[in-house]
Structures are given as C-alpha cells and as structure tokens.
Design an enzyme around this catalytic site. Structure first.
Site, PDB file in Angstrom:
ATOM      1  N   LYS A   1      -3.347   4.649   2.257  1.00 42.44           N
ATOM      2  CA  LYS A   1      -2.262   3.710   2.514  1.00 42.44           C
ATOM      3  C   LYS A   1      -1.065   4.003   1.619  1.00 42.44           C
ATOM      4  CE  LYS A   1      -3.992   1.134   5.796  1.00 42.44           C
ATOM      5  NZ  LYS A   1      -3.414   1.152   7.160  1.00 42.44           N
TER       6      LYS A   1
ATOM      7  N   TYR B   1      -9.880   4.017   0.542  1.00 39.74           N
ATOM      8  CA  TYR B   1      -8.913   3.475   1.496  1.00 39.74           C
ATOM      9  C   TYR B   1      -7.481   3.407   0.959  1.00 39.74           C
ATOM     10  CZ  TYR B   1      -7.044  -0.205   4.667  1.00 39.74           C
ATOM     11  OH  TYR B   1      -6.297  -0.949   5.554  1.00 39.74           O
TER      12      TYR B   1
END
Length: 367
Positions: free
Chosen positions: A216, A212
């Site tokens: 980002k 993840y």
C-alpha cells in the site's frame, strides 16, 4: 483490515487551547463543505464509462452501484466469473436510466500485464472504440501476519495482488489516455480519472500488517509520482503552439479507507495475529456502501488524497510530507493537530507491542 488510533490520554493542558482552535477551524471548514459553499462537481459520471477492478464485491461493488445510480456505464473486473455475474445484477438494478446505461463484466487476472492490456482493449471495443473515461483500481486482498512468520512467497503475492494489479492497470490505461493526437482531432473533452484504492496503513503502519502495508505504501508512492508526471501531459494541452497533445487532461486520486466490512475482512480476522487485533481494537469498520459514498463525494470535490473518517484524516495529516494537498488550510491545520496527537500514538503502539512480547514471549506462527 486497517488500523485505528489507540485511546489517547489527554494530559496536554498547555496545548488545549491550540487544539481547540484547530478543531474549531476544521469544523467550520467541514460545515462549509457540507453546505456546498464554493463547490462544483469535478467528477461527473453521467453518460461516461467507468472500469472498476475488484468490482465483484466489497467497496468495488458498492462504488459500481453508486456510480450506476449517477448515470455511469459500468464495467467490473475480477477473477471469479460467478461473483461477477451475481454482482452485475445488483449494479444493473441500481441504474438511474436502464434504457440508456450499459453494463459489462470481464474475468481477468490483473497480476499479469497481458491481462490488463486485454481488459482495456476489450472495454475500448465494447465502448464503441473509445477508451474508458474513469478507471478505479479496487482489486486486492489482505493477508495479515507477522513478517518473520510469513512465507516469502506470501510477501510476493501481496505485492502482486495489491501493488502490481494497480500498477499494471494504470500502465495499460495511461498508454491509451496519453497517446498524443494531431490538432485536427483535438476536441474539448472532460478530464479522465485514475483512482487508486490504498489504505491508511500507508500513513501509519501497524504490527501484523508486514505483508500488506508495504504494498500500500508503494501504491501511495506511485500515486504521488504520477500526480507530478501527469502534469507534463496536461501541460501539452496548454501549449501556445502545439503540433500534438493528449486528448484530455488526466486526474489522479487515491482513496485511503480503514476497516471495511466485507467477506475479505472476515477472512482477515480469522488469521490476524492477536497483537494486531489489540493494536487496532478501537477501529470501527465501515460498510462498503459508506466508504464508497464518502469516496465519491470527495472525488466530486476534486480531492486527491481521500480518507473516509476523521481518524483517517489525522493519520493522513501525520504523514502528508510532499504529497499534494486537497486544501492548504484544512490539511495544514490537520497536520498540526496530528503532530500533537501522534506524540502519544506511536510510543503507545510500540509500548503495547513491547508489553505483549514481555507477557507472551516470542510469537509463534499461530499468534
């Protein structure tokens, strides 16, 4: 779904005075902001059209409701039709002037370039031939896991659903906003706003967010790059002799929340590695409404990189690098404070990970 700082023992007696001074200045600055000194609304939405991707739940839905409360016309975009329909009722119910405001929803898979193009075209047609004034990218979900135990396809899916949904949407709208027009068609126009929703993991990664956090971080890099590139087009409007220029200035913003209480957060907790839960044990997730409110207030102040709690400010201060500052005074002082705090934080995180491995051995896919 985001980290917080672990407990930090205070044994920096030699730096106590410096930290106190920094904290006092930060408090004074924050107090001045709360009292509204020297501020004006730089994010007026009344009567303007806002597109929010990922607007059917969580932060996106909360932001849509609060912008409707401020008089905006709102379009929400997500994959699931039923969620869109249910959320639209709440957003309509938040309207400050239901007889004048307009609302719409679109089901789309934003990982596909052509779908993003379709969304912007559909909104423009719905908006009487005018492209939306504000686009807020909230789409995406988190699949936590240790990097080696995560299938490569999941790593790719995370990049698609987080980075590429935002990048595709940004590309589609910026092509519209930055198309030059002739002087005869140039009229004074309020700035357009492109908003990304990132994560404090882009500042301080945490073990267990390998699928993840890189997506980002890529989003933050895109935001910083666009914040420079966009000035080329904004500068075209200031040229003394111009044959063509863009219709309006464009402002880039990025939000960096920490944990947000939502159905997605609950799903993450079920699959999150135990070591990750330990490392972020002090994290106190915020409600979607709280995160949306803080973000909108920061947008109204004209901020670029926006965090939603003090711990997030410290994490940002530790990693600002060449990113534009919201305030030279506040961000510089926060950076100084962060440099002291993180003398303990990063070694502490690494030590916890080491001790976990020493106690439990090589992690399996279920841990």
């Amino acid at each position: 779904m985001h980290p917080s700082l672990p407990s930090i023992p205070y044994h920096f007696s030699s730096t106590a005075l410096g930290i106190s001074v920094v904290a006092s200045v930060l408090f004074s600055y924050a107090l001045a902001k709360m009292l509204g000194f020297g501020s004006s609304n730089k994010f007026v939405v009344d009567g303007r059209t806002v597109v929010i991707t990922g607007g059917s739940e969580g932060m996106g839905k909360a932001a849509a409701c609060q912008l409707a409360e401020r008089g905006a016309n709102v379009v929400i975009v997500a994959r699931t039709l039923q969620k869109l329909q249910e959320s639209m009722e709440a957003i309509r119910g938040s309207a400050v002037n239901a007889s004048k405001q307009r609302f719409h929803y679109i089901s789309a898979d934003l990982t596909k370039v052509e779908e993003c193009e379709r969304v912007i075209s559909e909104v423009t047609e719905w908006n009487d031939g005018t492209s939306p004034d504000i686009v807020w990218c909230c789409a995406g979900y988190c699949t936590p896991g240790l990097f080696v135990n995560t299938p490569v396809q999941t790593l790719r899916d995370q990049m698609d659903t987080i980075y590429w949904t935002a990048a595709n949407t940004a590309h589609a709208i910026l092509k519209r906003w930055l198309a030059p027009i002739t002087p005869s068609n140039q009229r004074p126009s309020p700035p357009k706003h492109l908003i990304f929703t990132c994560s404090t993991l882009a500042f301080v990664p945490i073990a267990g967010y390998g699928p993840y956090a890189p997506a980002k971080a890529a989003m933050r890099s895109l935001s910083d790059t666009l914040s420079q590139e966009i000035e080329i087009y904004n500068g075209s409007r200031a040229a003394k002799q111009r044959s063509r220029a863009t219709p309006a200035d464009v402002k880039i913003h990025t939000i960096f929340p920490m944990g947000i209480l939502s159905p997605g957060y609950d799903n993450e907790q079920e699959i999150k590695p135990a070591i990750t839960k330990q490392l972020e044990a002090a994290d106190k997730p915020q409600t979607p409404r709280e995160v949306a409110r803080i973000s909108i207030e920061a947008l109204e102040r004209g901020e670029y990189l926006i965090t939603t709690m003090f711990v997030g400010d410290l994490m940002k201060g530790s990693a600002l690098g060449p990113s534009p500052r919201n305030s030279w005074i506040r961000d510089t002082l926060t950076g100084w404070l962060s440099s002291l705090v993180f003398l303990q934080v990063i070694p502490g995180l690494r030590k916890q990970a080491f001790e976990w491995g020493r106690k439990n051995g090589v992690p399996s896919s279920s841990t």
